[in-house]
Enzyme design. Structure first.
Site, PDB file in Angstrom:
ATOM      1  N   GLU A 171     -19.866   6.687  40.482  1.00  0.00           N
ATOM      2  CA  GLU A 171     -21.144   6.096  40.026  1.00  0.00           C
ATOM      3  C   GLU A 171     -20.925   5.202  38.805  1.00  0.00           C
ATOM      4  O   GLU A 171     -21.499   4.117  38.710  1.00  0.00           O
ATOM      5  CB  GLU A 171     -22.158   7.192  39.680  1.00  0.00           C
ATOM      6  CG  GLU A 171     -22.579   8.070  40.845  1.00  0.00           C
ATOM      7  CD  GLU A 171     -23.136   7.282  42.020  1.00  0.00           C
ATOM      8  OE1 GLU A 171     -23.805   6.262  41.795  1.00  0.00           O
ATOM      9  OE2 GLU A 171     -22.877   7.687  43.166  1.00  0.00           O
TER      10      GLU A 171
ATOM     11  N   ASP B 214     -14.744   3.414  44.641  1.00  0.00           N
ATOM     12  CA  ASP B 214     -13.720   4.450  44.827  1.00  0.00           C
ATOM     13  C   ASP B 214     -12.414   4.064  44.129  1.00  0.00           C
ATOM     14  O   ASP B 214     -11.801   4.877  43.445  1.00  0.00           O
ATOM     15  CB  ASP B 214     -13.414   4.640  46.324  1.00  0.00           C
ATOM     16  CG  ASP B 214     -14.500   5.420  47.053  1.00  0.00           C
ATOM     17  OD1 ASP B 214     -15.362   6.006  46.376  1.00  0.00           O
ATOM     18  OD2 ASP B 214     -14.480   5.426  48.298  1.00  0.00           O
TER      19      ASP B 214
HETATM   20 ZN    ZN Z   1     -21.198   4.439  46.032  1.00  0.00          ZN
END
Ligand code: ZN
Length: 487
Positions: free
Chosen positions: A137, A205
């Protein structure tokens, strides 16, 4: 049905991000938007993003079931800051919020605001897994994915788009908020959503796992947690909600696995605070299935020292929840004796004492704690105990300092308002209540209370000047927020 509706909305949001501007019901408000200093089609500036974040956070506080537990708030923000300290391109302050919601989800908001659902504590086996979601996030924020999405919206006013997005994010945190208004207004297809979001997800990621590793967590936790989510969606008719906002094709998992495998393997133990936070989130904020089960407590009891302590703490919490104070005290005692300065234990001990009307014991114990002057959680506890113990003047002294340095904590203002009421300081009580209302976006009501406070003090006094100045500030805030209110 509610959930289905919510899912459709989120999918629509993602589709809209990718495929075109959300006009529809928001179109009229776009026409009357003031010039915010952005030419059409350009990206949202950091300043605008912060301002929108401020607006939506107030709405979130006022409408979503936020967990305002000082210990949990301190824990997730501490964990978040540890990660942010290892992130690049940090342009905004970060704030982390916990919502009492049993759907696994997390999302990044405008202006460095990250919302976590309490269910993450149920699903995260260890601190690295929880941190992996947060790092992902945080990376959406540092990569400015929300703002960058707007670059594809050349033809639409950025504020229109952002307002629609903000409303949807709020609706996700709190299904009841604005849902009726939204359903009629959003339409679209899911075409294009995959290619768009996959790129953002891959980036979040990729950057997130670096942040995770640099902050000293286990990078393998990221693919492990993703795999848990994927399993969940394979074997369940209803996929975890987080996958709707953060799509997870198999390739995302294998990429995360490959990245983690290229990193140096580390053995990372979860902090004791992680287990305490998990016990507390599950034990005290158990919406739906989100519960501290006896299976969990038994498993911890057989685990390492930290887990054993969490089992003990969890049993004390359960007894406290049942208002069985003697049993709670008995379970807590060994923990408190071993670690008399521990805020998790002191906080519970205070609650147990106050439940038994033994405020003097609580005050004595808190005053003896080394961290009482520096730990906001202990300060709140002490002020609460002093108020209960009939010492509001002492409580006021602490809370005036507390609210000065923790202006955004509704707990502080609420306690200060009660304290001023006990002292018969009517104007100060009103002013404290006004701050609490402003934090949940009720600016009209806040201004009205402050006007009332101002009318109660001596004409031309310093106190009156302070109230009037605050009214002016809130009026300016109202002006700044106007564009978003129309959306
Ligand atoms: Zn995401």
């Amino acid at each position: 049905m509610f959930r289905q509706l919510k899912r459709t909305l989120v999918a629509t949001l993602i589709a809209a991000l990718a495929t075109g501007p959300i006009t529809m019901a928001f179109a009229d408000s776009a026409d009357s938007l003031p010039d915010m200093g952005t030419s059409a089609g350009s990206t949202l500036s950091i300043g605008q993003e912060m301002q929108m974040g401020d607006y939506y956070v107030r709405q979130l506080r006022g409408s979503a079931p936020l967990i305002n537990d000082p210990l949990l708030v301190q824990y997730i923000n501490g964990l978040g800051m540890r990660l942010v300290a290892h992130a690049d391109s940090v342009k905004t302050p970060f704030h982390f919020y916990l919502v009492n919601n049993d759907e696994i989800n997390a999302f990044a908001f405008f202006g460095g605001n990250v919302v976590l659902h309490s269910a993450l504590f149920r699903y995260a086996d260890n601190e690295s897994q929880l941190a992996s979601v947060m790092a992902h996030e945080i990376s959406h924020v540092t990569q400015r994915h929300l703002a960058r999405a707007m670059e594809d919206q050349k033809r639409s006013a950025p504020l229109t788009w952002a307002g629609a997005l903000g409303s949807i994010l709020l609706a996700m945190a709190s299904p009841q908020a604005g849902m009726a208004a939204l359903t009629g207004t959003l339409a679209g297809t899911q075409q294009g959503m995959i290619s768009f979001t996959q790129q953002n997800e891959q980036e979040a990621d990729r950057i997130g796992i670096q942040v995770l590793q640099r902050a000293g967590f286990d990078p393998q936790a990221m693919p492990t947690f993703l795999e848990k989510l994927l399993d969940q969606s394979r074997y369940s008719t209803r996929p975890p909600e987080i996958l709707l906002t953060h799509p997870l094709p198999e390739s995302r998992l294998s990429d995360a696995r490959n990245r983690a495998n290229q990193m140096r393997p580390v053995v990372v133990q979860s902090s004791e605070a992680f287990y305490m936070a998990k016990a507390r989130a599950l034990g005290m904020y158990n919406s739906g299935r989100n519960q501290l089960t006896s299976d969990q407590l038994d498993a911890w009891a057989k685990g390492n020292v930290r887990e054993q302590r969490a089992a003990q703490y969890g049993r004390a919490l359960q007894a406290m929840d049942a208002k069985n104070y003697a049993d709670a005290a008995k379970n807590l005692q060994p923990l408190l004796s071993a670690d008399p300065d521990n805020a998790w234990f002191l906080d519970l001990a205070t609650d147990i004492d106050l439940g038994q009307h033994k405020s003097a014991d609580a005050i004595k114990r808190l005053n003896a704690a080394r961290e009482v002057k520096t730990n906001p959680v202990l300060q709140l506890n002490l002020a609460n105990a002093l108020l209960e113990g009939g010492q509001p003047a002492e409580a006021e002294r602490i809370l005036n300092r507390y609210t000065f340095s923790n202006k955004e904590d509704v707990n502080g203002w609420d306690l200060l308002a009660q304290t001023e009421a006990a002292l018969n300081h009517r104007d100060q009580e009103l002013a404290a209540r006004a701050e609490g209302l402003a934090l949940v976006g009720k600016l009209d009501q806040a201004i009205s209370l402050l006007s009332n406070a101002s009318a109660q003090v001596k004409l031309g006094s310093l106190q009156q000047a302070r109230y009037d100045a605050r009214i002016d500030q809130l009026r300016q805030m109202q002006q700044r927020f106007k564009p978003y209110q129309k959306m």
